[in-house]
Scaffold this motif. Sequence first.
Motif, PDB file in Angstrom:
ATOM      1  N   PRO A   1       0.937  -1.105   0.045  1.00 55.45           N
ATOM      2  CA  PRO A   1       0.177  -0.034  -0.089  1.00 55.45           C
ATOM      3  C   PRO A   1       0.612   1.256   0.044  1.00 55.45           C
ATOM      4  N   PHE A   2       2.212   1.117  -0.131  1.00 54.35           N
ATOM      5  CA  PHE A   2       3.016   2.375   0.002  1.00 54.35           C
ATOM      6  C   PHE A   2       4.318   1.993  -0.764  1.00 54.35           C
ATOM      7  N   GLN A   3       5.063   3.084  -0.919  1.00 50.46           N
ATOM      8  CA  GLN A   3       6.288   2.989  -1.761  1.00 50.46           C
ATOM      9  C   GLN A   3       7.362   2.883  -0.555  1.00 50.46           C
ATOM     10  N   PRO A   4       8.306   1.766  -1.024  1.00 45.08           N
ATOM     11  CA  PRO A   4       9.442   1.675  -0.043  1.00 45.08           C
ATOM     12  C   PRO A   4      10.258   2.799   0.285  1.00 45.08           C
ATOM     13  N   THR A   5      10.716   3.094   1.312  1.00 48.55           N
ATOM     14  CA  THR A   5      11.624   4.328   1.272  1.00 48.55           C
ATOM     15  C   THR A   5      13.004   3.970   0.806  1.00 48.55           C
ATOM     16  N   GLY A   6      13.845   4.875   0.333  1.00 50.16           N
ATOM     17  CA  GLY A   6      15.044   4.625  -0.214  1.00 50.16           C
ATOM     18  C   GLY A   6      15.890   3.811   0.794  1.00 50.16           C
ATOM     19  N   ALA A   7      15.898   4.011   1.844  1.00 52.85           N
ATOM     20  CA  ALA A   7      16.584   3.077   3.076  1.00 52.85           C
ATOM     21  C   ALA A   7      16.142   1.834   2.718  1.00 52.85           C
ATOM     22  N   GLN A   8      14.936   1.530   2.639  1.00 50.52           N
ATOM     23  CA  GLN A   8      14.380   0.081   2.684  1.00 50.52           C
ATOM     24  C   GLN A   8      14.657  -0.606   1.225  1.00 50.52           C
ATOM     25  N   GLU A   9      14.933   0.244   0.215  1.00 49.07           N
ATOM     26  CA  GLU A   9      15.290  -0.402  -0.845  1.00 49.07           C
ATOM     27  C   GLU A   9      16.855  -0.813  -0.993  1.00 49.07           C
TER      28      GLU A   9
ATOM     29  N   VAL B   1      12.622   2.388  15.467  1.00 43.31           N
ATOM     30  CA  VAL B   1      11.110   2.008  15.736  1.00 43.31           C
ATOM     31  C   VAL B   1      10.379   2.451  14.559  1.00 43.31           C
ATOM     32  N   GLY B   2       9.521   1.905  13.957  1.00 44.53           N
ATOM     33  CA  GLY B   2       8.708   2.362  12.937  1.00 44.53           C
ATOM     34  C   GLY B   2       9.349   2.772  11.609  1.00 44.53           C
ATOM     35  N   SER B   3      10.621   2.297  11.317  1.00 46.19           N
ATOM     36  CA  SER B   3      11.442   2.398  10.074  1.00 46.19           C
ATOM     37  C   SER B   3      10.965   1.578   9.000  1.00 46.19           C
ATOM     38  N   GLY B   4      10.342   0.519   9.407  1.00 44.46           N
ATOM     39  CA  GLY B   4       9.797  -0.218   8.437  1.00 44.46           C
ATOM     40  C   GLY B   4      10.605  -1.566   8.322  1.00 44.46           C
ATOM     41  N   LYS B   5      11.127  -2.155   9.190  1.00 40.60           N
ATOM     42  CA  LYS B   5      11.833  -3.269   8.979  1.00 40.60           C
ATOM     43  C   LYS B   5      11.203  -4.699   8.584  1.00 40.60           C
ATOM     44  N   THR B   6       9.829  -4.778   8.755  1.00 41.74           N
ATOM     45  CA  THR B   6       9.176  -5.953   8.643  1.00 41.74           C
ATOM     46  C   THR B   6       9.087  -6.039   7.046  1.00 41.74           C
ATOM     47  N   LEU B   7       8.972  -5.009   6.290  1.00 38.92           N
ATOM     48  CA  LEU B   7       8.978  -5.365   4.758  1.00 38.92           C
ATOM     49  C   LEU B   7      10.385  -5.607   4.413  1.00 38.92           C
TER      50      LEU B   7
ATOM     51  N   LEU C   1      12.905   7.163   7.981  1.00 38.54           N
ATOM     52  CA  LEU C   1      11.400   6.870   8.589  1.00 38.54           C
ATOM     53  C   LEU C   1      10.637   7.063   7.217  1.00 38.54           C
ATOM     54  N   PRO C   2       9.487   6.321   7.036  1.00 35.87           N
ATOM     55  CA  PRO C   2       8.421   6.216   5.926  1.00 35.87           C
ATOM     56  C   PRO C   2       8.003   7.900   6.046  1.00 35.87           C
ATOM     57  N   PRO C   3       7.699   8.349   4.854  1.00 39.32           N
ATOM     58  CA  PRO C   3       7.307   9.748   4.776  1.00 39.32           C
ATOM     59  C   PRO C   3       5.916  10.002   5.633  1.00 39.32           C
ATOM     60  N   GLY C   4       5.769  11.190   5.800  1.00 40.78           N
ATOM     61  CA  GLY C   4       4.562  11.520   6.485  1.00 40.78           C
ATOM     62  C   GLY C   4       4.572  11.353   7.904  1.00 40.78           C
ATOM     63  N   ARG C   5       5.316  10.926   8.680  1.00 37.17           N
ATOM     64  CA  ARG C   5       5.443  10.768  10.079  1.00 37.17           C
ATOM     65  C   ARG C   5       5.730  11.929  10.868  1.00 37.17           C
ATOM     66  N   THR C   6       4.993  12.103  11.977  1.00 38.52           N
ATOM     67  CA  THR C   6       5.586  13.343  12.728  1.00 38.52           C
ATOM     68  C   THR C   6       5.842  12.793  13.927  1.00 38.52           C
TER      69      THR C   6
ATOM     70  N   VAL D   1       4.619  -3.894  18.204  1.00 36.65           N
ATOM     71  CA  VAL D   1       3.169  -3.782  17.906  1.00 36.65           C
ATOM     72  C   VAL D   1       2.824  -2.507  17.055  1.00 36.65           C
ATOM     73  N   ASP D   2       1.841  -2.925  16.158  1.00 36.52           N
ATOM     74  CA  ASP D   2       1.821  -1.933  15.037  1.00 36.52           C
ATOM     75  C   ASP D   2       0.175  -1.649  14.962  1.00 36.52           C
ATOM     76  N   VAL D   3      -0.235  -0.536  15.311  1.00 33.91           N
ATOM     77  CA  VAL D   3      -1.714  -0.162  14.968  1.00 33.91           C
ATOM     78  C   VAL D   3      -1.583   1.379  14.776  1.00 33.91           C
TER      79      VAL D   3
ATOM     80  N   GLY E   1       2.327   7.600  16.464  1.00 33.02           N
ATOM     81  CA  GLY E   1       3.191   8.209  15.131  1.00 33.02           C
ATOM     82  C   GLY E   1       3.339   7.405  14.094  1.00 33.02           C
ATOM     83  N   ARG E   2       2.719   6.133  14.352  1.00 30.83           N
ATOM     84  CA  ARG E   2       3.217   5.561  12.964  1.00 30.83           C
ATOM     85  C   ARG E   2       1.945   5.914  11.891  1.00 30.83           C
ATOM     86  N   GLY E   3       1.048   6.312  11.949  1.00 28.40           N
ATOM     87  CA  GLY E   3       0.144   6.825  10.700  1.00 28.40           C
ATOM     88  C   GLY E   3       0.491   7.940  10.365  1.00 28.40           C
TER      89      GLY E   3
HETATM   90  P1  ADP Z   1       9.798  -1.488  12.623  1.00 29.79           P
HETATM   91  O1  ADP Z   1      10.832  -1.285  11.998  1.00 29.79           O
HETATM   92  O2  ADP Z   1       9.221  -0.893  13.733  1.00 29.79           O
HETATM   93  O3  ADP Z   1       9.416  -2.930  12.669  1.00 29.79           O
HETATM   94  P2  ADP Z   1       7.289  -1.842  10.946  1.00 29.79           P
HETATM   95  O4  ADP Z   1       7.951  -2.545  10.062  1.00 29.79           O
HETATM   96  O5  ADP Z   1       6.401  -2.214  11.678  1.00 29.79           O
HETATM   97  O6  ADP Z   1       8.604  -0.977  11.757  1.00 29.79           O
HETATM   98  O7  ADP Z   1       6.743  -0.750  10.339  1.00 29.79           O
HETATM   99  C1  ADP Z   1       5.971   0.368  11.023  1.00 29.79           C
HETATM  100  C2  ADP Z   1       4.857   0.750  10.008  1.00 29.79           C
HETATM  101  O8  ADP Z   1       5.236   1.577   8.847  1.00 29.79           O
HETATM  102  C3  ADP Z   1       3.894  -0.069   9.609  1.00 29.79           C
HETATM  103  O9  ADP Z   1       2.551   0.218   9.726  1.00 29.79           O
HETATM  104  C4  ADP Z   1       4.357  -0.359   8.135  1.00 29.79           C
HETATM  105  O10 ADP Z   1       3.209  -0.854   7.357  1.00 29.79           O
HETATM  106  C5  ADP Z   1       4.513   1.112   7.664  1.00 29.79           C
HETATM  107  N1  ADP Z   1       5.505   1.271   6.664  1.00 29.79           N
HETATM  108  C6  ADP Z   1       6.695   0.555   6.459  1.00 29.79           C
HETATM  109  N2  ADP Z   1       7.286   0.907   5.601  1.00 29.79           N
HETATM  110  C7  ADP Z   1       6.680   1.929   4.980  1.00 29.79           C
HETATM  111  C8  ADP Z   1       6.640   2.956   3.634  1.00 29.79           C
HETATM  112  N3  ADP Z   1       7.897   2.791   2.878  1.00 29.79           N
HETATM  113  N4  ADP Z   1       5.919   3.769   3.529  1.00 29.79           N
HETATM  114  C9  ADP Z   1       4.901   4.131   4.543  1.00 29.79           C
HETATM  115  N5  ADP Z   1       4.732   3.225   5.479  1.00 29.79           N
HETATM  116  C10 ADP Z   1       5.394   2.389   5.875  1.00 29.79           C
END
Ligand code: ADP
Length: 881
Positions: free
Chosen positions: A424-432, A456-462, A633-638, A739-741, A768-770
């Motif tokens: 549902p999102f574009q991976p960040t440069g760091a994730q790529e 935390v929240g940097s998107g490691k799961t992806l 961090l993924p964009p749009g986070r404050t 935990v991610d909500v 601050g995840r959304g």
């Molecule tokens: P953590 O690094 O803390 O494990 P998560 O993988 O749980 O972080 O990701 C945190 C939140 O950010 C999740 O809701 C995830 O869907 C979202 N997310 C991950 N990558 C991106 C991205 N590139 N753009 C927007 N949201 C993202």
Amino acid sequence: MRAVRELLAALRRPIDELCSRGLPNLAHPDGEERVLELAAQMADAAGALAAAFAGKSARTASEAEVLRRKKTAEDLAQLATSAKNLGRSPLGERQRVVALGLRLCAGVSMYLPQSTEKRSVSAVAPTPIAKPAPESKPAPKPESRPESDADDPLVQPLLGLPGVGPVTAEKLAVKGLTRVIDALYFLPKRYDDLRQVVPVGQLQPGVLQATVVLVERTKVVWARKRFLEVMFRGEDGCELLARWFYFHGGYQKRLLPGKRFLLTATPSKFRDSLQVTHPELTDLPPRTEQEGGVLPEGSGHIRIRYPDVEGVPGRLIERLCQGLCQQYAELVPDGVPAQLLGRLSLPVLPQALRELHSVPAETTPELLARLNEGLSPAQRRLIFEELFFLQLGLLRRRRAIAADDATVCVTDDQSLARLRAVLPFQPTGAQERAIAEIRDDLKQPHPMQRLLHGDVGSGKTLVAYAACELVMASGHQAAVMAPTEILAEQHYKTLRVWAQASGRKLALLTATTPKTARKTTVAQLQAGRFADVLRIAEATGQPLDRESILAMLSAGFLDMVVGTHALIAEAVEFKHLALVVIDEQHRFGVGQRAALRRKGRQPHILVMTATPIPRTLALTLYGDLDVSQLDELPPGRTPAVTKVLPARSGEGKALQAVRKAVETGRQAYWVCPLIEDSDKLELSSATARHAALTTALPELKVGLVHGRLSSDERDDVMGRFRQRELDVLVATTVIEVGVDVPNASLMVIESAERFGLAQLHQLRGRVGRGSGKSACLLLHGVSAEATSTQRLEVVAATSDGFRLAEADLRIRGPGEVLGTRQSGLPPLRFADLLRDIDLLTIARREAAALLSRDPDLSRPEHVVTQRVLAERWAHCDLTLE
Ligand code: ADP
Ligand code: MG
């Protein structure tokens, strides 16, 4: 006697290994299994020894001797029985058994003909503290180093040395002091400069000082507790009151009126005057005319303080350590190559040890100050050594693994296309970047050893899933291990969506996964009809049972499994596991990491952590890994706006904030106080808070989640929170990690001062995840001290996890922050990872240089280095090979 000697050695070995981390901590890094193994060895050896002692005594033996042997035999038999039952014994009983073992070893060793070396204990005579130790004669050179351990004086037991009876030996063992070498490495914690003797009238409160006094009168006071009160008079005529709350009759005999002492103590203010408790007294001769008030030479001195050992007088420790150092320092093998020491201008080991155990009276105040800061050359030498062997071990291990064969997973650019399509999102440069790095690693014929490091929240799961996908795309299996059930379940839910999109089969395996399959399922499994089993499970919404999962994994039907440490259970087998991902790696011991690694034929490893570790520490703890960093961090986070509030007024504000968040369509977490070592209290405080919030916020739906819920119940609550059926989630720290909500925008943390800074940062990371604003309110307890408020302000002031980690480290020390005890690395006794960064860097560089010259440390000049290295790592979860 030879047989007895061997049997004794066989008994000592398991005991030594069991208490290598001290009696209080009998758990073995390899786990309970190893403990049982060792207990069995103990039982066998004790049994055999008992038999040897129960046999006939020599005809010449005296009656007392015969009795003694009989008693020893009985005790040994008792030990054998207790050791056999060790598996069922609680820790206290285990400690008792091991202590008994230690004592019996010592008892038995007295029957052995003494080797002359060991018995030359006269040299362990008290070192006069008042005078500088005379330049010790160098002990015999270790030219002919004894072959077997039993003859190595450095590993001889302390028990049996003057002053060290069985009771004392046991107490010393609690601090890890069992052998001569331990005493040499037991270093003073402080050096007090008592060379100036202060007149009583000029004593300062709160500072350790020495003064000369005469006894005026003594009396025993019967108050609530009996104590001894002594009035002293200084040579300047001023009085000084001293008290002993622990004393025996001998004290009064020694403290006869008119006797003269050098008194050492830290006075405290009492009403208008100063008083001292439990001062140290050194006898002084009566004052003579000629002396004219001047002290006899050497009575003012530098006092060396060792760390306390409960139940053992400080003087005894001093005598023991200093005496043994004089006698044996020369024998301690120096594993740091001499040429390297020269280059770094660090002293050789024996010299360093001697300088630390005894300081000459003419030591300059500057050197004393350095000693007290841990910065003297001798201390730096020991710190360097510790870090050097740590790095050597890590690098050796890294090289060893890197040389292994691993499954080559070659993939093309298209292999992630299906995943990308459903994101549902574009991976960040760091994730790529991280994904690309991983992909390169996976192509290599050697195991990847990579740390994915991101706040935390940097998107490691992806990134983790992308790694799995690459492995699965090349036809292999992947496993993801998380530290808690909540987290494993959450990963399962997230990953399932991605896995289904890519056509991968995935299961969840935790401790609460149903154990057995139904009869019909068993039949299907036996027939290999895995697809049917899976289809039925999905159709009925039932989770797959453990039996089915194990069968499907070993048959290679499942592509991937997500789970908790249930994954490392013996029975779990894979067909071709090529990647292991470990989330929140700091929660796992290295041993568990290694256990999962063994499931595959050298699988690639990706460990992930959100614990922001300063670089120096990353070098230490993960010195064997490559690092990918998610520094974006993924964009749009404050970042959450963080406020510190006093509990009393803060609670109302927090309630207000919760209402407001829910009004704007968001949700809130309310985290209850962390209560160390008590689930029960934690639970009751959470339950109480849940009730209070339900009453205070009748219009809102409040849920409760804690560690005592079954996974179904927890699942249900988390699910409802995620679906927005609940507005507020009251939780214990079970939600700390991962935990991610995204819709939650408010986090209230009660008694925030009880948490570590990094932990608070983790908790705060849940909001601050959304998109949209989010906030974190730290309520500090009623009695919270000023310093803890300051600590919380640090959290409020920065959202940079790395800065917080550094601050946390400074405040709490690396051991606690990183759980180094569990980390499976050799313990650091001297090094302070913040203070000694420079040495750490040098140690790493030098270790790498040494290994590139002599990878196996097989050159003759590195024999000792290799041996010391092996010893240092002997009791660690990490094996070097
Ligand atoms: P953590 O690094 O803390 O494990 P998560 O993988 O749980 O972080 O990701 C945190 C939140 O950010 C999740 O809701 C995830 O869907 C979202 N997310 C991950 N990558 C991106 C991205 N590139 N753009 C927007 N949201 C993202
Ligand atoms: Mg995570």
